[in-house]
Design an enzyme around this catalytic site. Structure first.
Site, short mmCIF file in Angstrom:
data_model
loop_
_atom_site.label_atom_id
_atom_site.label_comp_id
_atom_site.label_asym_id
_atom_site.label_seq_id
_atom_site.Cartn_x
_atom_site.Cartn_y
_atom_site.Cartn_z
N GLU A 82 5.45 5.70 -6.57
CA GLU A 82 6.26 5.05 -7.61
C GLU A 82 5.45 4.12 -8.50
O GLU A 82 5.89 3.78 -9.59
CB GLU A 82 7.44 4.33 -6.96
CG GLU A 82 7.09 3.10 -6.10
CD GLU A 82 6.67 3.42 -4.66
OE1 GLU A 82 6.43 4.60 -4.34
OE2 GLU A 82 6.55 2.46 -3.88
N HIS A 92 1.75 4.87 -2.63
CA HIS A 92 3.00 4.55 -3.33
C HIS A 92 3.08 5.35 -4.62
O HIS A 92 2.61 4.90 -5.66
CB HIS A 92 3.06 3.05 -3.62
CG HIS A 92 3.26 2.23 -2.39
ND1 HIS A 92 4.49 1.87 -1.92
CD2 HIS A 92 2.37 1.74 -1.49
CE1 HIS A 92 4.37 1.18 -0.81
NE2 HIS A 92 3.08 1.09 -0.52
N CYS A 139 4.66 5.91 2.36
CA CYS A 139 4.09 4.70 2.98
C CYS A 139 4.60 4.54 4.41
O CYS A 139 4.35 5.40 5.25
CB CYS A 139 4.37 3.47 2.13
SG CYS A 139 3.31 2.10 2.65
#
Lengths: 257, 195
Positions: B179, B177, B77
């Site tokens: 995650e 992202h 990001c």
């Protein structure tokens, strides 16, 4: 292609999900972490957890729940319910929430939206707007309500939606109290107006009863995401079926299987 | 294996740590130069605004440390954007690992900015995409993007085509992202840790 998002909403009390019709008559729909993990596995694009306990003890239980959810699931989730300060937001984001949703506090103190977006970034600040079509001195208007939709304000919904964007909200969660719990479909016209005016995503909420309702809210309602609770909790609609239904009708959705 | 997450002032990285926990990786969250240099893998995450993040990196000297690292480094990001040459976000000179400029999405009616949500990435040319299905969906939240360039190893399209992933030597980066990008994101993180 950017996809339309399907978002199950979990109302949480004491670590368990509950969902009522028009926010009363709560029914138990299971463990909040397990249910969230199941939705993530089934292809939910995001989750919303709303804390409906208002006590201090409930608040710390909720933060612990947020931590467990963040540890368990690998999709974004938003948390809301009773958030009124930078400190509240900081605690929830540090517990692992991706976004926070503010509602009554933003109505009481609109500057809070500016402060939060400056402090944490617009991308994680969702402003929830509960609205009801109400008779006012100007005739019927969409009016913002607080306190779970029970308390009318003097704020008109459509300009308020624009204002929260200008103040730095990253997303709007628009709940129509007229359609919420009815299963007769989302408030399409209002959602289309708010979403058409906005340059931030709008999550439509309230009224989903069948798969067509989602199709409608993504097309004529111009929504970026559709949120529902009981129809998912009670397996009236399974998310993989809903995704397939929308995909078959040429709507961009994230297919996971 | 020693994995370090670089600590700086860019937002909340709790979800990155949880994602590493889920795949059973241990990590150190630090801004200490020695710890960073001795790591096997370095993750440079970020949520936030480019100029504030870059000013902080300069203040603590990490702007010199990061480009000089020799082990695999993975920026995500805003981390990815800071690894580019320049960002239009508050006209910020960045670290210049990737010689490309980050630009704001042009205003087009009906296309909201930020680009927020799940979008598919394509044309993989990176080991990080190993075992990923074609057109995998990942989660984006950003208003600025690097155009497709010589370092692009996965692309995405919103308003126009842009770089979803960049790669040069030991430097890897993703605009999305990982995650919170479901199983696809998890796979990319595992692939990075397995380099």
């Amino acid at each position: 292609m950017l996809t339309k998002r399907i978002i199950p909403c979990l109302d949480v009390k004491d670590g368990r999900t509950v969902k009522g019709v028009n926010f009363v008559n709560l029914r138990d729909a299971g463990d909040a972490v397990e249910l969230g993990a199941m939705y993530a596995e089934h292809g939910a694009d995001e989750l919303v957890y709303l804390d409906i306990t208002a006590t201090i003890d409930g608040r710390s239980t909720f933060i612990e729940l947020v931590r467990r959810v963040a540890h368990t699931i690998n999709i974004p989730f938003t948390v809301g319910g009773g958030i009124s300060s930078i400190g509240d937001v900081s605690a929830l984001l540090h517990a692992g929430a991706d976004k926070v949703s503010i509602n009554s506090a933003a109505v009481r103190n609109p500057d809070l939206i500016n402060e939060l977006s400056l402090e944490f970034g617009s991308q994680c600040i969702v402003v929830a707007i509960d609205t009801r079509y109400t008779l006012t001195e100007n005739g019927h208007e969409h009016i913002v309500h607080t306190h779970g939709g029970r308390k009318p304000t003097e704020i008109r919904t459509i300009p308020w939606a624009k204002e929260v964007e200008e103040r730095g909200a990253g997303e709007i969660l628009l709940t129509s109290m007229d359609t919420d719990g009815t299963k007769n479909g989302f408030a399409l016209e209002l959602t289309a107006t708010v979403s058409g005016n906005a340059n931030i995503p709008v999550i439509a909420s309230g009224g989903a009863g069948n798969m067509d309702h989602f199709y409608d809210v993504f097309t004529s309602g111009k929504a970026d995401a559709g949120l529902a609770a009981s129809i998912f909790h009670f397996r009236e609609i399974d998310i993989p079926d809903l995704k397939k239904y929308l995909n078959d009708r040429n709507l961009p959705v994230r297919m996971t299987k | 294996m020693k994995t370090v997450i670089i600590k700086y002032n860019a937002g909340n990285v709790q979800s990155v740590m949880y994602a590493l926990d889920r795949i059973g990786a241990t990590y150190l969250y630090t801004d200490n130069e020695e710890e960073i240099r001795s790591a096997d893998k370095v993750i440079f995450p970020g949520v936030g605004e480019a100029s504030t993040a870059m000013n902080y990196l300069r203040k603590v000297g990490l702007d010199k440390v990061i480009p000089s690292l020799k082990q695999p480094v993975f920026g995500t990001c805003i981390g990815m954007q800071l690894m580019c040459r320049f960002s239009e976000e508050n006209n910020t000179e960045c670290m210049g690992i990737f010689n490309v400029d980050v630009k704001r999405f042009p205003a087009v009616p009906g296309m909201k900015v930020p680009h927020m949500g799940w979008n598919n990435i394509m044309d993989y040319k990176t080991v990080l995409a190993g075992d990923l299905p074609d057109n995998a969906y990942v989660y984006f939240v950003h208003s600025y993007a690097a155009p497709v360039c010589e370092y692009t190893v996965a692309s995405c399209e919103y308003v126009l085509p842009f770089s979803a992933m960049l790669q040069k030597d030991n430097f890897y980066a993703a605009q999305f992202h990982c995650e919170i990008s479901g199983n696809a994101g998890q796979k990319i993180m595992e692939n990075f840790l397995n380099i």
